[in-house]
Design a protein around this motif. Structure first.
Motif, PDB file in Angstrom:
ATOM      1  N   UNK A  40      -2.242  33.411  42.162  1.00 12.70           N
ATOM      2  CA  UNK A  40      -3.123  32.262  41.961  1.00 12.70           C
ATOM      3  C   UNK A  40      -2.482  30.996  42.520  1.00 12.70           C
ATOM      4  N   UNK A  41      -3.280  30.220  43.245  1.00 13.47           N
ATOM      5  CA  UNK A  41      -2.862  28.909  43.717  1.00 13.47           C
ATOM      6  C   UNK A  41      -3.713  27.865  43.005  1.00 13.47           C
ATOM      7  N   UNK A  42      -3.064  26.922  42.352  1.00 15.32           N
ATOM      8  CA  UNK A  42      -3.786  25.798  41.742  1.00 15.32           C
ATOM      9  C   UNK A  42      -3.776  24.657  42.762  1.00 15.32           C
ATOM     10  N   UNK A  43      -4.971  24.288  43.199  1.00 17.36           N
ATOM     11  CA  UNK A  43      -5.085  23.265  44.240  1.00 17.36           C
ATOM     12  C   UNK A  43      -6.325  22.431  43.963  1.00 17.36           C
ATOM     13  N   UNK A  44      -6.150  21.128  43.832  1.00 16.29           N
ATOM     14  CA  UNK A  44      -7.237  20.264  43.381  1.00 16.29           C
ATOM     15  C   UNK A  44      -8.240  19.912  44.468  1.00 16.29           C
ATOM     16  N   UNK A  45      -7.793  19.778  45.708  1.00 16.71           N
ATOM     17  CA  UNK A  45      -8.634  19.214  46.765  1.00 16.71           C
ATOM     18  C   UNK A  45      -9.033  20.279  47.788  1.00 16.71           C
ATOM     19  N   UNK A  46     -10.222  20.845  47.615  1.00 19.24           N
ATOM     20  CA  UNK A  46     -10.702  21.881  48.542  1.00 19.24           C
ATOM     21  C   UNK A  46     -11.149  21.287  49.880  1.00 19.24           C
ATOM     22  N   UNK A  47     -11.203  19.966  49.971  1.00 17.46           N
ATOM     23  CA  UNK A  47     -11.527  19.318  51.241  1.00 17.46           C
ATOM     24  C   UNK A  47     -10.288  19.152  52.120  1.00 17.46           C
ATOM     25  N   UNK A  48      -9.138  19.466  51.569  1.00 19.23           N
ATOM     26  CA  UNK A  48      -7.883  19.385  52.320  1.00 19.23           C
ATOM     27  C   UNK A  48      -6.991  20.551  51.911  1.00 19.23           C
ATOM     28  N   UNK A  49      -6.984  21.591  52.722  1.00 20.70           N
ATOM     29  CA  UNK A  49      -6.185  22.781  52.421  1.00 20.70           C
ATOM     30  C   UNK A  49      -4.839  22.772  53.142  1.00 20.70           C
ATOM     31  N   UNK A  50      -4.550  21.701  53.862  1.00 18.99           N
ATOM     32  CA  UNK A  50      -3.304  21.647  54.630  1.00 18.99           C
ATOM     33  C   UNK A  50      -2.061  21.941  53.792  1.00 18.99           C
ATOM     34  N   UNK A  85     -28.743  14.404  46.880  1.00 22.41           N
ATOM     35  CA  UNK A  85     -28.726  15.285  48.051  1.00 22.41           C
ATOM     36  C   UNK A  85     -27.409  15.174  48.802  1.00 22.41           C
ATOM     37  N   UNK A  86     -26.869  13.956  48.863  1.00 21.81           N
ATOM     38  CA  UNK A  86     -25.620  13.728  49.586  1.00 21.81           C
ATOM     39  C   UNK A  86     -24.457  14.463  48.920  1.00 21.81           C
ATOM     40  N   UNK A  87     -24.395  14.385  47.598  1.00 17.82           N
ATOM     41  CA  UNK A  87     -23.311  15.053  46.879  1.00 17.82           C
ATOM     42  C   UNK A  87     -23.452  16.565  46.971  1.00 17.82           C
ATOM     43  N   UNK A  88     -24.690  17.049  46.888  1.00 13.57           N
ATOM     44  CA  UNK A  88     -24.908  18.489  46.998  1.00 13.57           C
ATOM     45  C   UNK A  88     -24.502  18.986  48.383  1.00 13.57           C
ATOM     46  N   UNK A  89     -24.844  18.241  49.424  1.00 14.93           N
ATOM     47  CA  UNK A  89     -24.484  18.627  50.790  1.00 14.93           C
ATOM     48  C   UNK A  89     -22.965  18.649  50.951  1.00 14.93           C
ATOM     49  N   UNK A  90     -22.311  17.640  50.422  1.00 21.47           N
ATOM     50  CA  UNK A  90     -20.853  17.560  50.547  1.00 21.47           C
ATOM     51  C   UNK A  90     -20.181  18.751  49.878  1.00 21.47           C
ATOM     52  N   UNK A  91     -20.604  19.052  48.654  1.00 20.12           N
ATOM     53  CA  UNK A  91     -19.963  20.122  47.900  1.00 20.12           C
ATOM     54  C   UNK A  91     -20.331  21.498  48.427  1.00 20.12           C
ATOM     55  N   UNK A  92     -21.585  21.665  48.830  1.00 17.08           N
ATOM     56  CA  UNK A  92     -22.050  22.985  49.258  1.00 17.08           C
ATOM     57  C   UNK A  92     -21.724  23.260  50.722  1.00 17.08           C
ATOM     58  N   UNK A  93     -21.972  22.305  51.590  1.00 12.08           N
ATOM     59  CA  UNK A  93     -21.765  22.541  53.026  1.00 12.08           C
ATOM     60  C   UNK A  93     -20.373  22.117  53.504  1.00 12.08           C
ATOM     61  N   UNK A  94     -20.026  20.854  53.301  1.00 12.53           N
ATOM     62  CA  UNK A  94     -18.779  20.326  53.869  1.00 12.53           C
ATOM     63  C   UNK A  94     -17.569  21.075  53.310  1.00 12.53           C
ATOM     64  N   UNK A  95     -17.517  21.259  52.002  1.00 12.89           N
ATOM     65  CA  UNK A  95     -16.391  21.965  51.381  1.00 12.89           C
ATOM     66  C   UNK A  95     -16.309  23.411  51.889  1.00 12.89           C
ATOM     67  N   UNK A  96     -17.440  24.106  51.863  1.00 17.26           N
ATOM     68  CA  UNK A  96     -17.451  25.512  52.281  1.00 17.26           C
ATOM     69  C   UNK A  96     -17.023  25.656  53.738  1.00 17.26           C
ATOM     70  N   UNK A  97     -17.523  24.775  54.598  1.00 19.38           N
ATOM     71  CA  UNK A  97     -17.173  24.863  56.012  1.00 19.38           C
ATOM     72  C   UNK A  97     -15.691  24.566  56.243  1.00 19.38           C
ATOM     73  N   UNK A  98     -15.125  23.652  55.470  1.00 19.29           N
ATOM     74  CA  UNK A  98     -13.689  23.384  55.622  1.00 19.29           C
ATOM     75  C   UNK A  98     -12.879  24.624  55.270  1.00 19.29           C
ATOM     76  N   UNK A  99     -13.246  25.276  54.166  1.00 15.39           N
ATOM     77  CA  UNK A  99     -12.554  26.508  53.781  1.00 15.39           C
ATOM     78  C   UNK A  99     -12.765  27.575  54.858  1.00 15.39           C
ATOM     79  N   UNK A 100     -14.010  27.731  55.324  1.00 17.31           N
ATOM     80  CA  UNK A 100     -14.304  28.729  56.343  1.00 17.31           C
ATOM     81  C   UNK A 100     -13.561  28.480  57.644  1.00 17.31           C
TER      82      UNK A 100
END
Length: 227
Positions: free
Chosen positions: A51-61, A86-101
């Protein structure tokens, strides 16, 4: 990767779907290692599990060096669109997921990435509900990354008995499951079937990039038959 053991990354394991997928993966002999990335501990201990505890999924560096060497990802992290902009949903659903992907596809280009979107997701990205368009765009853009990505679209999911993170309202509506499964099987699967289906896709691939509810059931049955 038919003859290769699965080394899987799971996100969202402190939620109902991710926890169930994790529990099933840990009991499957085809799965050799599991890495979960969470903002808080998932509360599960197992020899296969890291398990990795990591707070910021927008920055996996900061944790990139720990994410290489995996051949599957079961992306179960998600939020409801109810009560947020809508903006928050887009950020969490799209931007976060795409960064991880994007990060995982760069580190593990031969990975199979299974993204839990949901029944009703709109692949055209036009019309319908905002959440369905955003999920559709996320599916589409994940499929343009170097790895092999699938959009997995369960409807009603029956939790695994004894889960810590099951939604409380499920205990009031679980009685619907046998009826729903009989009359609308495409919309009703168990969490165990969902996990087994994604493991099956990781090992053998699948003819369709969008995996609907009836595909989930068929894949789980195929795995049971071959096992």
């Amino acid at each position: 990767m038919e003859n290769e053991k699965i080394k899987a990354i799971i996100t969202g394991s402190t939620g109902m779907v991710g926890e169930g997928v994790l529990l099933v993966c840990l009991e499957q002999p085809e799965v050799e290692e599991v890495l979960v990335i969470n903002r808080k501990p998932c509360g599960v201990s197992h020899p296969k599990l890291k398990e990795i505890i990591h707070a910021d999924f927008y920055n996996l560096n900061p944790i990139e060096d720990q994410l290489a060497g995996y051949n599957a990802c079961y992306f179960c992290l998600g939020i409801s669109s109810v009560g947020i902009s809508k903006e928050e949903y887009f950020k969490t659903t799209y931007v976060l997921t795409m960064h991880v992907g994007e990060t995982l596809s760069r580190l593990n280009p031969h990975m199979t990435f299974c993204y839990i979107s949901g029944a009703g997701t709109n692949s055209s990205e036009k019309g319908g509900s905002n959440w369905a368009r955003v999920k559709g765009k996320t599916e589409n853009d994940l499929m343009n990354l170097p790895f092999s990505a699938y959009g997995v679209r369960p409807g009603f999911i029956k939790p695994i008995e004894g889960q810590k993170h099951g939604h409380s309202f499920y205990k009031y509506i679980n009685w619907m499951f046998p009826l729903g499964r009989k009359f609308f099987p495409k919309g009703f699967c168990t969490l165990r079937e969902l996990a087994i289906a994604m493991i099956c896709v990781s090992k053998y691939g699948y003819s369709e990039k969008i995996i609907e509810g009836d595909d989930i059931i068929a894949l789980a049955r195929k795995s049971a038959a071959s096992g």
